[in-house]
Design an enzyme around this catalytic site. Structure first.
Site, PDB file in Angstrom:
ATOM      1  N   ARG A 107       0.826  -1.205   0.000  1.00 32.69           N
ATOM      2  CA  ARG A 107       0.000   0.000   0.000  1.00 32.69           C
ATOM      3  C   ARG A 107       0.859   1.252   0.000  1.00 32.69           C
ATOM      4  O   ARG A 107       0.516   2.260  -0.628  1.00 32.69           O
ATOM      5  CB  ARG A 107      -0.936  -0.015   1.212  1.00 32.69           C
ATOM      6  CG  ARG A 107      -2.063  -1.044   1.045  1.00 32.69           C
ATOM      7  CD  ARG A 107      -2.670  -1.423   2.373  1.00 32.69           C
ATOM      8  NE  ARG A 107      -3.863  -2.262   2.246  1.00 32.69           N
ATOM      9  CZ  ARG A 107      -3.849  -3.576   1.999  1.00 32.69           C
ATOM     10  NH1 ARG A 107      -2.691  -4.203   1.842  1.00 32.69           N
ATOM     11  NH2 ARG A 107      -4.970  -4.252   1.912  1.00 32.69           N
ATOM     12  N   ASP A 126      -3.446 -15.327   7.487  1.00 33.84           N
ATOM     13  CA  ASP A 126      -2.193 -15.802   6.893  1.00 33.84           C
ATOM     14  C   ASP A 126      -1.362 -16.632   7.871  1.00 33.84           C
ATOM     15  O   ASP A 126      -0.366 -17.241   7.477  1.00 33.84           O
ATOM     16  CB  ASP A 126      -1.367 -14.609   6.387  1.00 33.84           C
ATOM     17  CG  ASP A 126      -2.040 -13.931   5.197  1.00 33.84           C
ATOM     18  OD1 ASP A 126      -2.873 -14.583   4.536  1.00 33.84           O
ATOM     19  OD2 ASP A 126      -1.741 -12.752   4.946  1.00 33.84           O
TER      20      ASP A 126
HETATM   21  C1  S3P Z   1      -4.038  -8.979   2.286  1.00 33.02           C
HETATM   22  C2  S3P Z   1      -5.260  -9.450   2.665  1.00 33.02           C
HETATM   23  C3  S3P Z   1      -5.542 -10.865   2.922  1.00 33.02           C
HETATM   24  C4  S3P Z   1      -4.266 -11.659   3.129  1.00 33.02           C
HETATM   25  C5  S3P Z   1      -3.219 -11.328   2.109  1.00 33.02           C
HETATM   26  C6  S3P Z   1      -2.869  -9.854   2.184  1.00 33.02           C
HETATM   27  C7  S3P Z   1      -3.893  -7.542   1.986  1.00 33.02           C
HETATM   28  O1  S3P Z   1      -6.208 -11.398   1.800  1.00 33.02           O
HETATM   29  O2  S3P Z   1      -4.537 -13.040   3.111  1.00 33.02           O
HETATM   30  O3  S3P Z   1      -2.053 -12.080   2.334  1.00 33.02           O
HETATM   31  O4  S3P Z   1      -2.759  -7.042   1.934  1.00 33.02           O
HETATM   32  O5  S3P Z   1      -4.921  -6.874   1.804  1.00 33.02           O
HETATM   33  P1  S3P Z   1      -7.805 -11.193   1.614  1.00 33.02           P
HETATM   34  O6  S3P Z   1      -8.072  -9.760   1.496  1.00 33.02           O
HETATM   35  O7  S3P Z   1      -8.150 -11.916   0.346  1.00 33.02           O
HETATM   36  O8  S3P Z   1      -8.412 -11.824   2.827  1.00 33.02           O
END
Ligand code: S3P
Length: 436
Positions: free
Chosen positions: A27, A315
């Site tokens: 981000r 995760d």
């Molecule tokens: C993330 C959100 C999660 C996570 C991924 C990173 C992010 O996924 O599992 O490793 O940076 O927004 P989801 O938004 O699909 O749950």
């Protein structure tokens, strides 16, 4: 690539600075690209996923200068200053990069194409294509998966009730609204990580958060700010788990992100009886962080993980499954169907590997029951999934014989220094060639 975990019986000891948070690093570089002015990002995660995002931002017109591996200076292109990429944007293994960029690119006055590796090309993209299409976006994909061909254009306002708690979906839609200059509101079934909201607010975006709903109203520009990326709690989970497995261990991790949307694993360790202390809590750039001290305290207790904890540790579930294999009694995980659509089907990959190591378990569509006990050696397959590979390598420290982990090469997508750092703390992890 095959790595081998040798159960040396050695304790883990020392201090570790875990790498920068992956979600926040993605981000930071993307939002700095959309800002007016120059941003400095410190603690950026130097790993394949986040480098793919940085390369994409360069192609879209940001000036990105590496002062060092972990310090980037980004000259933003501004909300309306991105340029048409001259080639397809390759995002490798990174679902976050693809979904967040799909939102940004849907609102641009040019077309673009997003591609990824074998795993990313099998992951569900309909979850962003459908709401973006409802805003008026035009995205072509073969089966709702990458490659995505995005026509780009004007978008209209959206009120969206997301069927899953996903920060990637939420962030994708907020970014689409931000770039298109239209109001977007996203409601989730449970709260997902909120880094986008915190970072956007610090840059002057107009955001309102009410319970599970986030609303973004248009602004003319984003201000460049400096970002300090905290340590990644999802990476921290591996040394924390290793310290729980190896008698006499004592490990300190400094500067780990303690955002309440990310602390489910710490809460679970605590509930399983681990000795975890958090010191020096502070807030930096809107994110809470602190230093974590963990000491071995005997066998952990199995636990029924409350399903509402799952989004805040999504995760970390593979390493929790590895820990559960050695715990006293049964650990039950439910409400985790999302694990089946991560870099691999993490329920299936962990279940297969744990069963190979003699662990008794039952697999369910949205979770797993694991009955803790002795763990044997053997050869398992991480299915090219970084978190499954690291989970098996940590568990191998406590097995009765070496654990060989095939398809481990993707560890570099989130923590290239994993093996070096774990070995420095006392773990025994070697490449199949024998080098430790
Ligand atoms: C993330 C959100 C999660 C996570 C991924 C990173 C992010 O996924 O599992 O490793 O940076 O927004 P989801 O938004 O699909 O749950």
């Amino acid at each position: 690539m095959r790595l081998i975990a040798n159960p040396s019986g050695r304790s883990l000891a020392g201090e570790l600075k875990v790498p920068g948070d992956k979600s926040i690093s993605h981000r930071a570089v993307l939002l700095a690209t959309l800002a007016d002015g120059v941003s400095e990002i410190r603690g950026f995660l130097a790993a394949r996923d986040t480098e793919a995002m940085a390369a994409a931002c360069r192609l879209l017109g940001a000036g990105i200068h590496n002062r060092s591996d972990e310090v980037l200076e980004v000259v933003g292109a501004g909300l309306h200053g991105l340029r048409k990429p001259e080639r397809p944007i390759d995002l490798g293994n990174s679902g976050t990069a693809m979904r967040l960029l799909a939102g940004v690119l849907s609102a641009q006055p040019f077309s673009s194409r997003l591609v990824g590796d074998h795993s990313l090309s099998a992951r569900p993209m309909k979850r962003v294509i459908e709401p973006l299409t409802a805003m008026g976006a035009s995205i072509a994909s073969d089966h709702g998966t990458a490659p995505l061909s995005i026509a780009g254009g004007t978008l209209s306002t959206l009120e969206y009730r997301s069927p899953v708690a996903s920060a990637q979906i939420k962030s994708c839609l907020l970014l689409a609204g931000l770039c298109a200059g239209v109001e977007v509101s996203v409601q989730e079934p449970e709260v997902s990580r909120n880094h986008s909201e915190l970072m956007l607010a610090s840059m002057g975006a107009d955001l309102k958060v009410q319970d599970l709903r986030v609303t973004l109203r248009p602004v003319r520009r984003l201000d460049a700010v400096d970002f300090q990326v905290p340590g990644d709690p999802s990476s921290a989970a591996f040394p924390l788990a290793a310290a729980c497995l190896m008698p006499d261990s004592r490990v300190q991790l400094s500067g780990v992100c303690l955002n309440p949307t990310r602390t489910g694993f710490l809460q679970t360790l605590d509930a399983m009886g681990a000795r975890v202390e958090v010191h020096n809590q502070r807030t930096v750039g809107g994110e809470r962080l602190g230093d974590i001290l963990i000491a071995y305290c005997g066998t952990l207790k199995g636990l029924d993980v409350p399903p509402e904890w799952v989004p805040s540790m999504i995760d970390e579930l593979p390493i929790l499954m590895a820990l559960a294999a050695t715990a006293d009694g049964r650990t039950r995980i439910r409400g985790a169907a999302e694990l089946r659509v991560k870099e691999s089907d993490r329920i299936a990959v962990m279940a297969r590997g744990l069963a190979t190591l003699g662990v008794s378990l039952e697999e369910f569509p949205d979770g797993i029951d694991i009955h803790g006990g002795p763990v044997a050696g053997g050869r398992v397959d991480a299915a090219h999934d970084h978190r499954c590979a690291m989970s098996f390598l940590v568990l191998g420290q406590a097995a009765s014989a070496p654990v060989a982990v095939d398809s481990s090469e993707m560890i570099g997508t989130s923590w290239p220094g994993f093996r070096t750092e774990m070995v420095r703390l006392g773990a025994d992890i070697r490449s199949a060639g024998g080098e430790s």
